[in-house]
Motif scaffolding. Structure first.
Motif, PDB file in Angstrom:
ATOM      1  N   GLY A  29      -1.395 -10.180 -10.855  1.00 35.83           N
ATOM      2  CA  GLY A  29      -1.792  -9.413  -9.866  1.00 35.83           C
ATOM      3  C   GLY A  29      -2.419  -8.101 -10.284  1.00 35.83           C
ATOM      4  O   GLY A  29      -2.911  -7.962 -11.576  1.00 35.83           O
ATOM      5  N   SER A  30      -2.863  -7.533  -9.298  1.00 38.15           N
ATOM      6  CA  SER A  30      -3.838  -6.116  -9.486  1.00 38.15           C
ATOM      7  C   SER A  30      -3.486  -5.061  -8.460  1.00 38.15           C
ATOM      8  O   SER A  30      -2.697  -5.334  -7.597  1.00 38.15           O
ATOM      9  N   ILE A  31      -3.741  -3.834  -9.409  1.00 39.96           N
ATOM     10  CA  ILE A  31      -3.385  -2.453  -8.588  1.00 39.96           C
ATOM     11  C   ILE A  31      -4.800  -1.620  -8.364  1.00 39.96           C
ATOM     12  O   ILE A  31      -5.348  -1.507  -9.472  1.00 39.96           O
ATOM     13  N   PHE A  32      -5.110  -1.527  -7.214  1.00 39.31           N
ATOM     14  CA  PHE A  32      -6.326  -0.630  -7.160  1.00 39.31           C
ATOM     15  C   PHE A  32      -5.814   0.703  -6.839  1.00 39.31           C
ATOM     16  O   PHE A  32      -4.940   0.782  -5.727  1.00 39.31           O
ATOM     17  N   ARG A  33      -6.241   1.781  -7.250  1.00 46.82           N
ATOM     18  CA  ARG A  33      -5.832   3.069  -6.938  1.00 46.82           C
ATOM     19  C   ARG A  33      -6.884   3.973  -6.657  1.00 46.82           C
ATOM     20  O   ARG A  33      -7.790   3.889  -7.330  1.00 46.82           O
ATOM     21  N   PHE A  34      -6.819   4.910  -5.773  1.00 45.59           N
ATOM     22  CA  PHE A  34      -7.947   6.068  -5.971  1.00 45.59           C
ATOM     23  C   PHE A  34      -7.186   7.172  -5.208  1.00 45.59           C
ATOM     24  O   PHE A  34      -5.941   7.311  -4.991  1.00 45.59           O
ATOM     25  N   THR A  35      -7.909   8.479  -5.854  1.00 41.83           N
ATOM     26  CA  THR A  35      -7.255   9.738  -5.512  1.00 41.83           C
ATOM     27  C   THR A  35      -8.098  10.522  -4.337  1.00 41.83           C
ATOM     28  O   THR A  35      -9.301   9.922  -4.131  1.00 41.83           O
ATOM     29  N   VAL A  36      -7.436  11.205  -3.493  1.00 41.40           N
ATOM     30  CA  VAL A  36      -7.801  11.755  -2.369  1.00 41.40           C
ATOM     31  C   VAL A  36      -7.145  12.998  -2.046  1.00 41.40           C
ATOM     32  O   VAL A  36      -6.124  13.248  -2.380  1.00 41.40           O
ATOM     33  N   HIS A  67     -15.521  11.644  -1.376  1.00 38.04           N
ATOM     34  CA  HIS A  67     -14.850  12.430  -0.817  1.00 38.04           C
ATOM     35  C   HIS A  67     -14.193  13.290  -1.893  1.00 38.04           C
ATOM     36  O   HIS A  67     -12.847  13.833  -2.041  1.00 38.04           O
ATOM     37  N   GLY A  68     -14.753  13.266  -3.196  1.00 39.41           N
ATOM     38  CA  GLY A  68     -14.293  13.975  -4.307  1.00 39.41           C
ATOM     39  C   GLY A  68     -13.157  13.301  -5.307  1.00 39.41           C
ATOM     40  O   GLY A  68     -12.649  14.102  -6.177  1.00 39.41           O
ATOM     41  N   GLY A  69     -13.023  12.122  -4.841  1.00 42.45           N
ATOM     42  CA  GLY A  69     -11.834  11.355  -5.684  1.00 42.45           C
ATOM     43  C   GLY A  69     -12.514  10.533  -6.631  1.00 42.45           C
ATOM     44  O   GLY A  69     -13.754  10.436  -6.999  1.00 42.45           O
ATOM     45  N   VAL A 116       0.694  -1.205  -0.043  1.00 47.05           N
ATOM     46  CA  VAL A 116      -0.012   0.006  -0.033  1.00 47.05           C
ATOM     47  C   VAL A 116       0.881   1.286   0.084  1.00 47.05           C
ATOM     48  O   VAL A 116       2.060   1.441   0.892  1.00 47.05           O
ATOM     49  N   SER A 117       0.701   2.101  -1.065  1.00 45.26           N
ATOM     50  CA  SER A 117       1.589   3.208  -1.003  1.00 45.26           C
ATOM     51  C   SER A 117       0.680   4.610  -1.573  1.00 45.26           C
ATOM     52  O   SER A 117      -0.456   4.349  -1.905  1.00 45.26           O
ATOM     53  N   ALA A 118       1.470   5.635  -1.646  1.00 46.45           N
ATOM     54  CA  ALA A 118       0.962   6.854  -1.923  1.00 46.45           C
ATOM     55  C   ALA A 118       1.772   7.623  -2.734  1.00 46.45           C
ATOM     56  O   ALA A 118       2.906   7.837  -2.308  1.00 46.45           O
ATOM     57  N   GLN A 119       1.317   8.245  -3.811  1.00 42.29           N
ATOM     58  CA  GLN A 119       2.310   9.240  -4.600  1.00 42.29           C
ATOM     59  C   GLN A 119       1.684  10.613  -4.510  1.00 42.29           C
ATOM     60  O   GLN A 119       0.291  10.647  -4.828  1.00 42.29           O
ATOM     61  N   ARG A 120       2.170  11.899  -4.686  1.00 40.02           N
ATOM     62  CA  ARG A 120       1.738  12.919  -5.123  1.00 40.02           C
ATOM     63  C   ARG A 120       1.458  13.028  -6.439  1.00 40.02           C
ATOM     64  O   ARG A 120       2.191  12.814  -7.251  1.00 40.02           O
ATOM     65  N   ASP A 121       0.363  13.576  -6.810  1.00 44.83           N
ATOM     66  CA  ASP A 121      -0.030  14.176  -8.025  1.00 44.83           C
ATOM     67  C   ASP A 121      -0.144  15.585  -8.012  1.00 44.83           C
ATOM     68  O   ASP A 121       0.190  16.166  -6.817  1.00 44.83           O
ATOM     69  N   GLU A 122      -0.406  16.360  -9.038  1.00 42.68           N
ATOM     70  CA  GLU A 122      -0.462  17.844  -9.048  1.00 42.68           C
ATOM     71  C   GLU A 122      -1.348  18.502  -7.862  1.00 42.68           C
ATOM     72  O   GLU A 122      -0.806  19.211  -7.110  1.00 42.68           O
ATOM     73  N   LYS A 123      -2.556  17.671  -8.087  1.00 41.60           N
ATOM     74  CA  LYS A 123      -3.602  18.447  -7.033  1.00 41.60           C
ATOM     75  C   LYS A 123      -4.120  17.309  -6.106  1.00 41.60           C
ATOM     76  O   LYS A 123      -5.155  17.790  -5.288  1.00 41.60           O
ATOM     77  N   CYS A 124      -3.649  16.281  -6.119  1.00 46.93           N
ATOM     78  CA  CYS A 124      -4.077  15.379  -4.902  1.00 46.93           C
ATOM     79  C   CYS A 124      -3.156  14.215  -4.484  1.00 46.93           C
ATOM     80  O   CYS A 124      -2.052  14.221  -5.230  1.00 46.93           O
ATOM     81  N   TRP A 125      -3.328  13.111  -3.694  1.00 50.42           N
ATOM     82  CA  TRP A 125      -2.771  12.078  -3.635  1.00 50.42           C
ATOM     83  C   TRP A 125      -3.314  10.741  -4.364  1.00 50.42           C
ATOM     84  O   TRP A 125      -4.445  10.801  -4.442  1.00 50.42           O
ATOM     85  N   ILE A 126      -2.436  10.066  -4.895  1.00 53.44           N
ATOM     86  CA  ILE A 126      -2.896   8.721  -5.639  1.00 53.44           C
ATOM     87  C   ILE A 126      -2.442   7.613  -4.719  1.00 53.44           C
ATOM     88  O   ILE A 126      -1.178   7.471  -4.415  1.00 53.44           O
ATOM     89  N   VAL A 127      -3.441   7.005  -4.072  1.00 53.24           N
ATOM     90  CA  VAL A 127      -3.313   5.705  -3.044  1.00 53.24           C
ATOM     91  C   VAL A 127      -3.390   4.562  -4.022  1.00 53.24           C
ATOM     92  O   VAL A 127      -4.161   4.413  -4.699  1.00 53.24           O
ATOM     93  N   SER A 128      -2.564   3.706  -3.768  1.00 48.69           N
ATOM     94  CA  SER A 128      -2.283   2.361  -4.404  1.00 48.69           C
ATOM     95  C   SER A 128      -2.339   1.055  -3.350  1.00 48.69           C
ATOM     96  O   SER A 128      -1.681   1.183  -2.645  1.00 48.69           O
ATOM     97  N   VAL A 129      -3.151   0.186  -3.881  1.00 44.87           N
ATOM     98  CA  VAL A 129      -3.024  -1.239  -3.129  1.00 44.87           C
ATOM     99  C   VAL A 129      -2.677  -2.152  -4.149  1.00 44.87           C
ATOM    100  O   VAL A 129      -3.319  -2.495  -4.937  1.00 44.87           O
ATOM    101  N   GLU A 130      -1.585  -2.743  -4.213  1.00 44.57           N
ATOM    102  CA  GLU A 130      -1.015  -3.693  -5.129  1.00 44.57           C
ATOM    103  C   GLU A 130      -0.972  -5.042  -4.662  1.00 44.57           C
ATOM    104  O   GLU A 130      -0.405  -5.087  -3.675  1.00 44.57           O
TER     105      GLU A 130
END
Ligand code: ADP
Length: 381
Positions: free
Chosen positions: A368-375, A355-357, A298-312
């Protein structure tokens, strides 16, 4: 006061005879018009419906152009009021150039050079009114869309209410069926023949499946009804830890490793994000490859205007073409091989969207799979 003709042309040409002449020309051509003594009058008259505005440029001054431009900026979104400006003909002087520059912010402006020809004025007014008519068409369309939207929202609310009440109220009779089926099985004991026992256990399995469906549908309805509190901050690291404590037994049973690092603070409800992690991680544990312990990152990267959280995960994956469908209520790809109701990802989607994501999935069978969401983070607007 009777509502004015929405195609009325407001004229402001206070010097000389321009105003009266233009009004006469327009009347002769079948248009409705009205002479206004000031820009203020134009602004206040426009509230009661106007097809176009016609202004002589010598009446324009910095202050009243600003007033007009302010007024035009505050129009409703469908409106782009046509403004026809009569300019002085011949060589442009410094003052005409200055006035024309002032007009730039007004938007839908047409310049007509003097001396004016009747046909030119009529054709310009016709064109302006034609574009105005389209705007009115857009306004009417927006109004009917808005009222359809209000109706849809109400119907949707009723349906959500129904799902809640139905899933809640069906639980109790179902529980009774479950209890009495068990009682019957016990009482029949050895007296029951093979077929009766098979039927009873069939009923029992059906009851359990329905209980699971109702429980998840109720959880889904609760998410829909939950208030969104956009000002709260949620610590995603803590949300994940909460989720893992609920899943602890499953993690141990499956021998899974779960890695996470640097999960940020975000805007929203921590309990609901914990629910998202619970659904995503439990899927990673459930849809794992036989004989291969699940590995979840489980990780998170910064995007321009939000975080992108991934569960891989390193699980069985699925065809990418199904990646959208699985977020629908009761939608499942692996029906019989794995237990489940097809509600978990629909809940995740609702929570993330509240939450607007947005949430999406990337996968390939057996890879495998990666699920991502923005917040949004606390400082993202
Ligand atoms: P459930 O797991 O109860 O069936 P979900 O809504 O959580 O319901 O998931 C919907 C479907 O998406 C699952 O039935 C499964 O086919 C697929 N799916 C979800 N997560 C994964 C995953 N990590 N790996 C492979 N398939 C998955």
């Amino acid at each position: 006061m009777a509502p004015r003709n929405p195609e009325c042309v407001l004229i402001h040409a206070p010097y000389g005879r321009d105003g009266a002449v233009i009004e006469k020309v327009l009347r002769g051509a079948g248009f409705t018009s009205q002479v206004c003594e000031s820009i203020e009058a134009i602004c206040s008259e426009t509230y009661s419906g106007t097809g176009a505005v016609l202004i002589a440029d010598e009446a324009l001054r910095t202050s009243n152009v600003e007033q007009l431009s302010q007024f035009l900026k505050s129009q409703e979104r469908w409106s782009d009021l046509p403004v026809i400006v009569l300019t002085r003909g011949g060589e442009a002087t410094q003052s005409t150039r200055y006035r024309l520059r002032l007009l730039a912010p007004l938007g839908n402006v047409t310049l007509l050079e003097r001396p004016l020809r009747t046909e030119t004025v009529i054709s310009a007014v016709e064109t302006a009114l034609r574009s105005r008519r389209r705007q009115y068409g857009m306004r009417d369309l927006l109004r009917s869309l808005r009222s359809a939207n209000v109706e849809l929202t109400a119907t949707n609310k009723e349906l959500e209410e129904f799902a809640y009440v139905a899933s809640h109220d069906l639980q109790e009779p179902l529980r009774m069926i479950g209890i009495f089926t068990q009682k019957m099985i016990r009482e029949l004991g050895d007296r029951a023949d093979e077929e009766t026992r098979a039927s009873a256990s069939f009923v029992d399995r059906g009851v359990r499946r329905m209980e699971a469906l109702l429980r998840d549908l109720l959880a889904f309805s609760r998410v829909i009804h939950a208030e969104s509190q956009p000002d709260q901050t949620a610590n995603l690291g803590d949300a994940l830890k909460d989720a893992l404590s609920v899943l602890q037994n499953r993690v141990e049973e499956t021998g899974a490793t779960i890695a996470y690092n640097g999960l940020p603070e975000v805007l929203g409800n921590q309990f609901q994000f914990s629910h998202v992690f619970q659904n995503l991680v439990s899927n990673s544990l459930k849809y794992s490859k036989p004989g291969e312990p699940p590995r979840v990152v489980v990780s998170a990267q910064r995007d321009e205007k939000c975080w992108i959280v991934s569960v891989e995960d390193n699980g069985i994956g699925f065809e990418q073409e199904h990646a959208q469908r699985i977020f629908g209520l009761f939608k499942r790809l692996h029906r019989d091989e794995y237990p489940g109701t097809g509600v978990g990802l629909a809940i995740c989607k609702r929570i993330v969207e509240k939450h607007g994501g947005t949430i999406w999935a990337e996968s390939e069978p057996s890879r495998g799979s990666i699920f991502r969401f923005t917040v949004k983070g606390p400082h993202d607007i």
